[in-house]
Write an enzyme that holds these catalytic residues in place. Structure first.
Site, mmCIF file in Angstrom:
data_model
loop_
_atom_site.group_PDB
_atom_site.id
_atom_site.type_symbol
_atom_site.label_atom_id
_atom_site.label_comp_id
_atom_site.label_asym_id
_atom_site.label_seq_id
_atom_site.Cartn_x
_atom_site.Cartn_y
_atom_site.Cartn_z
ATOM 1 N N THR A 1 0.875 -1.259 -0.170
ATOM 2 C CA THR A 1 -0.150 -0.108 -0.048
ATOM 3 C C THR A 1 0.796 1.323 -0.064
ATOM 4 O OG1 THR A 1 -1.179 1.459 1.460
ATOM 5 C CG2 THR A 1 -0.293 -0.592 2.418
ATOM 6 N N ASN A 2 0.372 2.129 -0.879
ATOM 7 C CA ASN A 2 1.313 3.620 -0.906
ATOM 8 C C ASN A 2 1.186 4.274 0.605
ATOM 9 O OD1 ASN A 2 2.392 4.515 -3.540
ATOM 10 N ND2 ASN A 2 0.651 3.152 -3.848
ATOM 11 N N CYS B 1 -1.887 5.079 -5.612
ATOM 12 C CA CYS B 1 -2.595 4.275 -4.690
ATOM 13 C C CYS B 1 -2.800 2.949 -5.401
ATOM 14 C CB CYS B 1 -3.987 4.778 -4.479
ATOM 15 S SG CYS B 1 -5.107 3.883 -3.231
#
Length: 236
Positions: A83-84, A197
């Site tokens: 996940t960013n 994202c």
């Protein structure tokens, strides 16, 4: 091949996509029946999302760091946060886990540099767009300037991620809205746009022809991870 640990589930939709990318890349490079040597710890995203909304990043970092430590105990030699947004706590996760971390910003920057991009737009969660952990690292370590959509567009990008993409909903009106936002970033001077994202690649196809190149952080992260697994080193 080195064993890679993955902290996933944030959301599980994007983690499933990342898992596929990792295995496809290993198979393409090694041939035959080869697949990626992975350990996955998939957390309950509702707990993490509540910590995000509350601004309790310390608790989130502690939770993921300890999960990473469990992956190390199980045999992982390196770590990926799938996940960013949770790269906001990347340093704490790396410290607590005791594993080298393959950072998504560094992987994305490598792709942008290879294409000669010095100014890019960013589509991501509100946290990633508006806080400094992503933009600051991209600018300070890699010299790449990031442009953001306006406030109304940022709010809509964030809403679509959490209310639709994280729930597996791929809606045509949302795709059209994202495409208009990409066009706006291009008109503001962006040479490319980062899908920052891990769910956005489910809505916008980076390989589709268009006037503005799209750089999929998830795919670039996966490529960097396979480089490391097959003998490369992490970006620092």
């Amino acid at each position: 091949m080195k064993t890679l640990g993955i902290l996933g589930g944030m959301s599980w939709e994007s983690t499933a996509h990342l898992y596929k990318l990792l295995n496809q890349d290993v198979a393409a490079r090694l041939g035959g029946l080869h697949s990626a040597d992975l350990l996955l710890r998939s957390v309950d995203f509702a707990e993490i999302e509540a910590m995000q909304r509350a601004g309790d990043w310390a608790a989130a970092g502690q939770m993921l760091g300890l999960a990473g430590r469990g992956l190390k105990a199980a045999g992982a030699e390196g770590l990926l946060i799938a996940t960013n947004t949770m790269h906001k706590v990347a340093d704490e996760v790396e410290r607590l886990s005791g594993l080298p971390l393959i950072h998504i910003v560094d992987a994305t920057a490598a792709g942008l540099k290879a294409a000669g991009v010095k100014r890019a737009g960013l589509l991501a969660t509100r946290y990633t767009m508006e806080q400094d952990f992503y933009r600051g690292r991209m600018q300070d370590r890699h010299g790449i300037e990031l442009l953001l959509p306006g406030q109304e567009d940022r709010d809509e990008v964030h809403r679509i991620i959490f209310e639709e993409l994280c729930r597996g909903q791929i809606l045509a009106p949302s795709r059209a809205r994202y495409q208009r936002i990409v066009q706006g970033l291009s008109e503001a001077g962006a040479e490319a746009v980062i899908l920052g994202c891990t769910e956005i690649c489910l809505l916008l196809d980076p390989s589709a022809a268009g006037p503005t190149p799209l750089f999929d952080g998830t795919a670039l992260h996966a490529r960097a991870a396979v480089d490391w697994m097959l003998g490369g080193t992490t970006s620092t």
